[in-house]
Design an enzyme around this catalytic site. Structure first.
Site, mmCIF file in Angstrom:
data_model
loop_
_atom_site.group_PDB
_atom_site.id
_atom_site.type_symbol
_atom_site.label_atom_id
_atom_site.label_comp_id
_atom_site.label_asym_id
_atom_site.label_seq_id
_atom_site.Cartn_x
_atom_site.Cartn_y
_atom_site.Cartn_z
ATOM 1 N N HIS A 1 0.841 -1.208 0.000
ATOM 2 C CA HIS A 1 0.000 0.000 0.000
ATOM 3 C C HIS A 1 0.873 1.255 0.000
ATOM 4 O O HIS A 1 2.043 1.206 0.409
ATOM 5 C CB HIS A 1 -0.859 0.039 1.275
ATOM 6 C CG HIS A 1 -1.968 -0.956 1.326
ATOM 7 N ND1 HIS A 1 -2.137 -1.824 2.384
ATOM 8 C CD2 HIS A 1 -2.983 -1.207 0.472
ATOM 9 C CE1 HIS A 1 -3.210 -2.577 2.166
ATOM 10 N NE2 HIS A 1 -3.738 -2.224 1.013
ATOM 11 N N CYS B 1 -2.567 0.243 9.915
ATOM 12 C CA CYS B 1 -3.722 -0.512 9.410
ATOM 13 C C CYS B 1 -4.622 -1.029 10.520
ATOM 14 O O CYS B 1 -5.740 -1.463 10.256
ATOM 15 C CB CYS B 1 -3.280 -1.630 8.479
ATOM 16 S SG CYS B 1 -2.233 -2.811 9.238
HETATM 17 C C1 CIR Z 1 -3.909 -7.824 3.539
HETATM 18 O O1 CIR Z 1 -3.108 -8.346 2.761
HETATM 19 O O2 CIR Z 1 -4.899 -7.218 3.150
HETATM 20 C C2 CIR Z 1 -3.638 -7.961 5.013
HETATM 21 N N1 CIR Z 1 -3.042 -9.226 5.283
HETATM 22 C C3 CIR Z 1 -2.734 -6.853 5.495
HETATM 23 C C4 CIR Z 1 -3.373 -5.505 5.343
HETATM 24 C C5 CIR Z 1 -2.491 -4.411 5.814
HETATM 25 N N2 CIR Z 1 -3.152 -3.170 5.674
HETATM 26 C C6 CIR Z 1 -2.537 -2.013 5.611
HETATM 27 O O3 CIR Z 1 -1.325 -1.930 5.627
HETATM 28 N N3 CIR Z 1 -3.277 -0.906 5.494
#
Ligand code: CIR
Length: 263
Positions: free
Chosen positions: A168, A255
């Protein structure tokens, strides 16, 4: 730093780490066993760090059917005027959206990203009245276009930025002070954010650019001591947290919360 009493309160929404987190999405990280109890304990420490920064933390209940549901940042963009429910790039995460909609009802009017547009909250970096949207493996240009049409009426500008090699945009750059960004320049072109000073992550710590700036403090993972030394030298006030277990699910510190300025 302003004393707490004169600052606007910030509510932080978090969600309990699901027992199924080992089934999470992974893109750039190799799968490793995740200890749910350790992850939950670290998540609770993270919530305490947010409280130390002046936030009121509201922990939403576990969603065992949604392995990535602790990563609430990705399913909504919360502004003072409106909350935009996202359409996550990972199909497995789309069921989380109805749950965050339920949680945000009453706090903000809600809008949706629809159709074939995709948008993850981790790709949206708000800097004053500009929303920078990372075009990544999770967020497409239609997502940015829809977001623009939803937030322009409230006086926000939406600009896009290409994200290379990172999950991201906020894996590559986050705000850490009024005029300062923490950035991994290998993953994002920092010259785009010209008006801001930048601190680069230590080259040996590429994942260190993710942080939460709230109440004059920066919540940041202890996995990155060299970058933390740079931040301390620059006068940044750190709240270090061990986020290693959620890191195995490719989650950073930002997140795990949605921050809402309480009115
Ligand atoms: C994903 O791959 O969507 C989750 N395992 C990790 C999301 C992390 N989100 C973020 O950095 N905003």
């Amino acid at each position: 730093m302003q004393p707490l009493s004169t600052r606007q309160r910030t509510r932080a929404l978090t969600r309990d780490v699901p027992r199924t987190i080992a089934d999470c999405q992974l893109t750039h990280v190799a799968r490793a066993p995740i200890d749910v109890e350790v992850a939950r304990a670290q998540h609770a420490d993270y919530e305490r760090a947010l409280e130390a920064a002046g936030c009121t933390v509201t922990r939403l209940p576990e969603l065992a059917d949604h392995p990535d549901s602790a990563f609430v940042e990705d399913v909504a963009i919360v502004l003072d005027e409106v909350a935009v429910l996202t359409r996550p790039g990972a199909v497995s995460r789309r069921g989380e959206v109805a749950h965050i909609a339920q949680a945000l009802t009453g706090y903000r009017p809600l809008r949706d990203i629809t159709g074939t547009a995709t948008l993850d909250g981790g790709d949206v970096l708000r800097l004053a009245r500009t929303l920078w949207v990372g075009l990544s493996g999770r967020t497409n240009s239609q997502g940015a276009i829809q977001l623009r049409s939803l937030v322009t009426p409230f006086g926000y500008e939406v600009r896009t930025v290409s994200v290379k090699s990172a999950l991201h945009l906020k894996t590559a750059v986050t705000q850490i002070a009024e005029r300062t960004l923490l950035v991994n320049t290998a993953w994002v072109d920092a010259s785009l954010f010209g008006a801001y000073d930048t601190i680069e992550v230590d080259p040996s710590e590429p994942f260190a650019a993710n942080a939460v700036w709230v109440g004059g403090w920066v919540v940041h993972s202890t996995a990155f001591p060299r970058t933390q030394a740079r931040l301390t030298r620059a006068g940044i006030q750190l709240l270090p947290v061990d986020a290693s277990e959620l890191g195995k699910a490719e989650g950073g510190v930002s997140c795990c919360s949605l921050l809402l300025a309480d009115s």
